[in-house]
Design an enzyme around this catalytic site. Structure first.
Site, PDB file in Angstrom:
ATOM      1  N   GLU A 121      56.997 -40.308   5.275  1.00 22.15           N
ATOM      2  CA  GLU A 121      56.828 -41.200   6.417  1.00 22.15           C
ATOM      3  C   GLU A 121      55.915 -40.628   7.488  1.00 22.15           C
ATOM      4  OE1 GLU A 121      61.087 -40.478   6.361  1.00 22.15           O
ATOM      5  OE2 GLU A 121      59.819 -40.234   4.607  1.00 22.15           O
ATOM      6  N   ASP A 174      16.782 -31.822   6.345  1.00 21.62           N
ATOM      7  CA  ASP A 174      15.349 -31.895   6.562  1.00 21.62           C
ATOM      8  C   ASP A 174      14.849 -30.484   6.847  1.00 21.62           C
ATOM      9  OD1 ASP A 174      12.832 -32.831   6.898  1.00 21.62           O
ATOM     10  OD2 ASP A 174      13.181 -33.801   8.822  1.00 21.62           O
ATOM     11  N   ASP A 197      17.875 -35.940  12.015  1.00 22.84           N
ATOM     12  CA  ASP A 197      17.815 -36.191  13.453  1.00 22.84           C
ATOM     13  C   ASP A 197      16.793 -37.228  13.840  1.00 22.84           C
ATOM     14  OD1 ASP A 197      15.533 -34.826  12.854  1.00 22.84           O
ATOM     15  OD2 ASP A 197      15.722 -33.319  14.421  1.00 22.84           O
ATOM     16  N   ASP A 240      15.498 -40.620   9.021  1.00 23.51           N
ATOM     17  CA  ASP A 240      16.721 -40.135   8.356  1.00 23.51           C
ATOM     18  C   ASP A 240      17.846 -41.166   8.385  1.00 23.51           C
ATOM     19  OD1 ASP A 240      15.565 -37.609   7.863  1.00 23.51           O
ATOM     20  OD2 ASP A 240      16.060 -36.961   9.887  1.00 23.51           O
ATOM     21  N   ASN A 271      64.991 -34.639  -4.094  1.00 26.44           N
ATOM     22  CA  ASN A 271      66.115 -35.374  -3.520  1.00 26.44           C
ATOM     23  C   ASN A 271      66.328 -36.709  -4.228  1.00 26.44           C
ATOM     24  OD1 ASN A 271      66.583 -33.349  -1.696  1.00 26.44           O
ATOM     25  ND2 ASN A 271      65.473 -34.335  -0.022  1.00 26.44           N
ATOM     26  N   ASN A 328      66.031 -37.366   7.125  1.00 22.79           N
ATOM     27  CA  ASN A 328      64.585 -37.588   7.145  1.00 22.79           C
ATOM     28  C   ASN A 328      63.995 -37.338   8.522  1.00 22.79           C
ATOM     29  OD1 ASN A 328      64.585 -38.236   4.460  1.00 22.79           O
ATOM     30  ND2 ASN A 328      64.583 -40.457   4.776  1.00 22.79           N
ATOM     31  N   ASP A 371      61.201 -34.656   9.117  1.00 18.88           N
ATOM     32  CA  ASP A 371      59.914 -35.137   9.624  1.00 18.88           C
ATOM     33  C   ASP A 371      59.519 -34.409  10.908  1.00 18.88           C
ATOM     34  OD1 ASP A 371      59.785 -36.893   7.535  1.00 18.88           O
ATOM     35  OD2 ASP A 371      60.547 -38.607   8.673  1.00 18.88           O
TER      36      ASP A 371
END
Length: 914
Positions: free
Chosen positions: A309, A352, A634, A638, A702, A727, A731
């Site tokens: 979760e 480049d 840049d 490109d 589990n 849980n 968590d």
């Protein structure tokens, strides 16, 4: 047809005389009146790149719901609410909300940081305006965003072209267009009208063809030398820079990125498990125990127990934290959070050449005589020409080649002779349109020096005579030399050989003439004595060699995609220790189908003479071959490749349109900054992989134990409320994994979330966890007598949280427990404390738990000890093989070792996290 201001922006139309352009723009050489300029500013808007409009908060939050795991959680929440499992439904709703808010906040911060980068590039322009119609024009500095069509702009060396200009006057004007074309050599610009019907109709031929016109200076280019005056024809969204759209990149944007592929694969695997698990629990309960709908909440709890979760929250937290650390350190701005994972996964980096591997200026590589031997005198005569051409031709600044020659002569010169008068300049015939050589005429009142340019061979010239020093294109200079045909042909071949080696070649010659007072003309450039050749190459970026070595150690293959000459590109690569191999040009790319190009791209290092479409095709071919590809660019040329790559990367100095198209914006063009960003991406991926391994292994164990217990026990092995509390505790503890610090060996290879490798890992450790749970069931069955559901629930609850604490500590890759970060150790300890004390607290009976007997607790401790030992042994066996030890850091002077070939999909790569 002209560049006329119609609509809300200047519209590009070409083929017109200078007078027609000025009339259509309602302007003139004296500039606009202030009142009219203000009206146009209100009409057309500021001269700024439009950029991407920031998404509103509701849309940002809605985008977070498209994540596969978030969608799965929402479905489980709806099912939980349908069966009146309001606790589970509320927890899932909170987790989904937190994940969406964290992701939206991270992207909002990235957009603000990227917008702040524009202010760092802001500049002013010198504009000629008038207060009234009858007032004289005055030149003043004006912010670039205040320019409007019709403004007259003055250009000088070092200026950035602030908008699209049509030149009215140009004197020795050369501009650097590497950001637009990729060419490192400056381009000469003149005010001459472009021929009608050629590349003039920009609206018809496309924005890139405007670069071929010598009478246009486009936004994004920079003035190298000379001066110019131009009228603004387009601003803001109407410029070529803003209107250049990537061709061929849109379809690639629809292809999934590495992060999306990995997450989708894992999500669908879990969905299949959940779709099988919940019905299996219901059917088994009905057939074996005669249970009906009352088993549905437990089945939903089992499905929720299998689902990680916290994954959306952990993933968003990990990526946002990594992006924040990069931004805080001033190294990079990650504009799309999943791009940080993709950055850590790249195994091919396309760059480049100009501005990345090399600087935007040349340096002298050699000075040789007619026999090809090094001769310092050649460089000194070339410096004489450069110095006096600059002084006597009244050029505002030397061009890049002359600057390099003067710098090299100054570095090579010995202490000047103070007792001599030196050389005196007499006249200069500079470069010009159609003229590819320059001549400096110097006098010899006596042997001496001028600065660092020393008098040479003064004995050969009569005292007081004049010497013509000529420098320029080899074929033009050799045509003026007094040479036999065989000697001239031999020297042409030598010049061609130097050019083929990637050098820009200049020939140097001289001639002695009697002193005279009348002016010199090109007709005097005859019967010259050949002196030698000067070869120049692109200056290497100071950290490029070291960065290429580091990237190679990290398993990243570098490929160079440039619009420059093949020989120039190959020479730069060799100087950096990157073996170029066979250089492939854009013409060859045009002749290849996609499968052929994919095979060629896999084994080619350097692609030269590449148009924007060629760069995009090469990037797509690499992706089609299974490589995770990043592109560093840049310029406008490109854009297509930035859109086609898995990760588009742009330095802060890049043009606005390239920064807006990029996923990651670097603080500089320095490749070492990119290496640090790659390490941050791999660290983030490693933390996400650790979370998945730990969570799914524990959850699978589990679930297996729940299914077995549900079939064998006359009561539910764990109540839905207990599953929810367990849980929540697990968590909360797993959030600490976002602050883990993987060891350095995890950064040396591309890190990818691999669903199949993850499934194998989870299966092994999930079964091990299930064995521990079943052993716990055996202990509880032996020690607990009578109907003691509460004791059973308490024992398994405690054992579950303690095993999960062990999993957090022992399944972290490659580090001892004592070296775990404090947050990890604190989370594991807190989880263990909750597991032991909660059944003993007043909350225990409320949750349906009772205190286990002492014998049961002692046997559970034995089970946990055996499980911990088995888990540690299995974890050592399943660690990925350690990478080879790194060689010592390279010296800053010698070049690095050659670039290794692209890595295959070997077992070592497959064992990366996860």
């Amino acid at each position: 047809m002209v560049w006329a201001p119609e609509g809300s922006a200047a519209r590009p139309v070409a083929d017109g005389t200078t007078l027609e352009v000025l009339r259509a723009l309602e302007s003139g050489p004296r500039g606009l009146v202030e009142e009219r300029a203000e009206e146009r500013l209100a009409r057309y808007g500021e001269n700024t790149f439009p950029g991407r409009r920031p998404a509103p908060w509701p849309r940002r939050l809605a985008r977070g719901l498209r994540d596969p795991f978030t969608a799965v959680l929402l479905c489980l929440g709806l099912v939980s609410a349908a069966v009146a499992g309001w606790g589970t439904a509320c927890v899932i709703a909170v987790l989904v909300t937190v994940s969406c808010v964290l992701r939206a906040t991270g992207e909002h911060r990235a957009d603000r940081a990227a917008a702040g980068l524009r202010d760092l590039v802001a500049a002013t322009a010198t504009v000629r305006r008038r207060a009234t119609e009858t007032s004289p024009p005055t030149a003043r500095e004006l912010p670039v965003d205040q320019l409007v069509p019709g403004d007259v702009v003055l250009l000088a060396p070092g200026d950035l072209v602030p908008a699209d200009l049509r030149l009215l006057r140009a004197t020795g004007l050369t501009v650097h267009e590497a950001a637009l074309t990729g060419e490192s050599a400056p381009v000469t610009k003149t005010a001459a009208q472009a021929p009608a019907g050629g590349a003039g109709d920009i609206a018809a031929t496309g924005p890139y063809d405007a670069l071929t016109r010598p009478d246009l200076c486009l936004q994004g280019s920079g003035v190298v030398s000379g001066t110019g005056v131009g009228v603004v024809t387009a601003t803001g969204a109407g410029t070529v820079l803003s209107g250049a759209l990537p061709r061929g990149g849109a379809e690639q944007r629809r292809l999934p990125r590495p992060f999306e592929r990995s997450v989708n694969g894992i999500a669908w695997t879990l969905v299949r498990f959940m779709l099988c698990t919940a019905p299996l629990v219901l059917v088994a309960g009905a057939l074996l125990r005669g249970r009906g709908v009352e088993t549905l909440p437990f089945a939903v709890a089992v499905a929720v127990g299998l689902t990680p979760e916290m994954l959306p929250v952990v993933v968003t937290t990990v990526l946002a934290r990594g992006a924040a650390l990069l931004a805080r350190g001033g190294e990079a701005v990650v504009r799309r959070l999943p791009a940080l994972h993709d950055l850590g996964a790249i195994d091919v980096l396309c760059v480049d050449k100009t501005g990345t591997l090399t600087r935007d200026r040349p340096v002298v590589a050699c000075a040789v005589d007619a026999d090809g031997r090094d001769d310092p005198a050649v460089l000194r005569w070339a410096a004489v020409n450069a110095l006096w051409t600059l002084h006597l031709a009244e050029l505002p600044a030397p061009d890049a080649l002359d600057e390099a020659i003067l710098d090299a002569d100054e570095a090579a010169a010995e202490a000047p002779d103070d007792d001599t008068a030196g050389l005196d300049g007499v006249a200069a015939l500079p470069y010009g349109p159609g003229r590819r050589l320059a001549t400096a005429v110097v006098s010899r009142p006596g042997a001496g020096s001028y600065g660092n340019v020393r008098a040479l061979d003064s004995a050969r010239a009569p005292r007081g005579g004049h010497t013509l020093v000529v420098k320029g294109a080899p074929e033009d200079v050799l045509a003026l030399c007094a040479l036999a045909d065989g000697d001239r042909a031999r020297l042409v071949r030598r010049a061609d050989g130097l050019a083929a080696d990637g050098l820009r070649v200049l020939a140097v010659a001289r001639a002695e003439r009697p002193a005279r007072s009348r002016p010199y003309t090109p007709a005097d450039e005859r019967d010259l004595t050949f002196v030698g050749f000067v070869g120049l190459r692109d200056a290497l970026a100071p950290t490029a060699a070291e960065a290429l070595t580091v990237l190679a150690r990290r398993g990243v293959t570098v490929k160079v995609l440039t619009g420059d000459h093949p020989g120039t590109a190959a020479r730069a690569c060799r100087d950096l220790g990157l073996e170029p191999g066979e250089v492939v040009t854009g013409d060859r790319i045009d002749c290849l189908a996609e499968p052929e190009l994919a095979r060629l791209a896999a084994r080619t290092t350097v692609f030269a003479r590449c148009a924007p479409e060629h760069k995009a095709r090469v990037v797509r071919a690499l992706r089609a071959g299974g490589r995770t590809t990043g592109f560093l660019g840049d310029g406008v040329n490109d854009l297509a490749a930035l859109g086609s790559a898995d990760v588009g990367i742009c330095p802060r100095e890049g043009v606005d349109v390239a920064r807006e198209a990029a996923d990651v914006v670097l603080a500089s063009k320095d490749l070492t900054a990119l290496d640090r960003a790659i390490v941050a991406g791999r660290r983030s991926t490693g933390n996400i992989a650790s979370y998945l391994r730990i969570t799914l292994s524990s959850n699978l164990g589990n679930v297996i134990a729940m299914l077995v217990a549900g079939l064998l026990l006359p009561f539910l092995p764990m109540l839905p409320a207990q599953v929810l509390v367990q849980n929540l505790c697990f968590d909360a503890a797993q959030l600490a994994l976002a602050f883990d610090r993987p060891e350095a060996s995890a950064h040396r290879r591309p890190a990818v979330l691999r669903p199949r490798a993850l499934l194998r890992f989870v299966t092994v450790f999930g079964l091990l966890n299930a064995v521990a749970d079943l052993a716990t069931f055996g202990v509880l069955a032996l020690t607990v007598r009578g109907p003691a559901e509460e004791v059973f629930h308490a024992g398994w609850f405690t054992e579950n949280l303690l095993t999960q604490a062990l999993v957090i500590l022992l399944l972290r890759p490659g580090r001892a427990v004592r070296r775990a970060p404090r947050a990890i150790r604190a989370a594991a300890a807190a989880l263990a404390v909750v597991g032991v004390l909660l059944p003993l607290s007043p909350l225990g009976p409320a949750l349906g738990m009772a205190v286990p007997p002492p014998l049961c607790s002692g046997l559970l401790a034995v089970v946990l000890g055996l499980y911990g030992a088995g888990l540690a042994a299995a974890a050592r066996r399943h660690q990925p093989p350690p990478p080879k030890s790194l060689p010592p850091p390279p010296s800053p002077n010698p070049p690095p070792s050659p670039q290794p070939p692209p890595p295959e999909k070997s077992s070592e790569l497959k064992s990366d996290p996860v």
